[in-house]
Motif scaffolding. Structure first.
Motif, PDB file in Angstrom:
ATOM      1  N   GLY A 105      32.600 147.945  29.261  1.00  0.00           N
ATOM      2  CA  GLY A 105      31.264 148.188  29.782  1.00  0.00           C
ATOM      3  C   GLY A 105      30.273 147.117  29.378  1.00  0.00           C
ATOM      4  N   SER A 106      30.745 146.044  28.740  1.00  0.00           N
ATOM      5  CA  SER A 106      29.893 144.914  28.352  1.00  0.00           C
ATOM      6  C   SER A 106      30.115 143.777  29.335  1.00  0.00           C
ATOM      7  CB  SER A 106      30.233 144.448  26.933  1.00  0.00           C
ATOM      8  OG  SER A 106      29.592 143.217  26.641  1.00  0.00           O
ATOM      9  N   ALA A 119      32.721 155.616  23.726  1.00  0.00           N
ATOM     10  CA  ALA A 119      31.568 155.068  23.018  1.00  0.00           C
ATOM     11  C   ALA A 119      31.883 154.617  21.585  1.00  0.00           C
ATOM     12  CB  ALA A 119      30.424 156.085  23.018  1.00  0.00           C
ATOM     13  N   ARG A 131      33.856 151.328  21.793  1.00  0.00           N
ATOM     14  CA  ARG A 131      32.988 150.279  22.329  1.00  0.00           C
ATOM     15  C   ARG A 131      32.060 149.766  21.230  1.00  0.00           C
ATOM     16  NH1 ARG A 131      27.955 149.236  24.724  1.00  0.00           N
ATOM     17  NH2 ARG A 131      28.107 147.959  26.604  1.00  0.00           N
ATOM     18  N   GLN A 175      24.904 148.339  28.631  1.00  0.00           N
ATOM     19  CA  GLN A 175      25.987 148.933  29.415  1.00  0.00           C
ATOM     20  C   GLN A 175      25.878 148.486  30.860  1.00  0.00           C
ATOM     21  OE1 GLN A 175      28.206 151.277  27.916  1.00  0.00           O
ATOM     22  NE2 GLN A 175      29.433 151.223  29.756  1.00  0.00           N
ATOM     23  N   ASP A 204      27.691 148.842  34.795  1.00  0.00           N
ATOM     24  CA  ASP A 204      28.536 149.762  35.568  1.00  0.00           C
ATOM     25  C   ASP A 204      29.600 149.020  36.323  1.00  0.00           C
ATOM     26  OD1 ASP A 204      27.096 152.006  34.762  1.00  0.00           O
ATOM     27  OD2 ASP A 204      25.562 151.604  36.263  1.00  0.00           O
TER      28      ASP A 204
END
Length: 134
Positions: free
Chosen positions: A30-31, A90, A93, A132, A134
């Motif tokens: 998500g990075s 999460a 991450r 974050q 998408d």
């Protein structure tokens, strides 16, 4: 370009063999800076997406240490372009982004982060890295 580093070995970064062990897959983080990671034998393998073509396409890290710059994605990494790649939770991450703290700009792994006018490295702040996507 003072931050460019030559990869040793056969000509062309695509010649570097970086096999992902069987049963292991890349996970989406998500990075936008460190988009994929894999847990291999208890260690995080992380890819940094660089400002190509000013820098190599990707930089490959193991546990926050640079292993290689990669211009051609090895054939066994086809999951990197697969939109259905599993997504990290999460906690994982956060663990990866903590591990990769301050390594967003190309060359940061050598203590000389890129500040050139010709690329976007100066935008790769910690806040941007942790944002974050998408």
């Amino acid at each position: 370009m003072t931050n460019e580093r030559t990869v040793t070995g056969p000509p062309g970064a695509g010649a570097i063999v970086l096999p992902l062990p069987p049963g292991t897959s890349w996970l989406a983080t998500g990075s936008g800076v460190f988009p994929y990671a894999a847990r291999v034998e208890g260690r995080w393998w992380v890819l940094r997406l660089n400002d190509f073509p000013e820098h190599p396409l990707l930089t490959f890290f193991v546990e926050g240490r640079r292993v290689a710059d990669v211009n051609d994605v090895p054939s066994d990494w086809q999951r990197l372009t697969d939109a259905s790649a599993p997504v990290l939770g999460a906690p994982e991450r956060a663990e990866i982004l903590d591990l990769m703290a301050a390594l967003g700009p190309y060359g940061a792994e050598y203590g000389t982060p890129c500040t050139g006018d010709w690329c976007t490295c100066e935008l790769l702040t910690e806040a941007y890295v942790r944002e974050q996507v998408d």
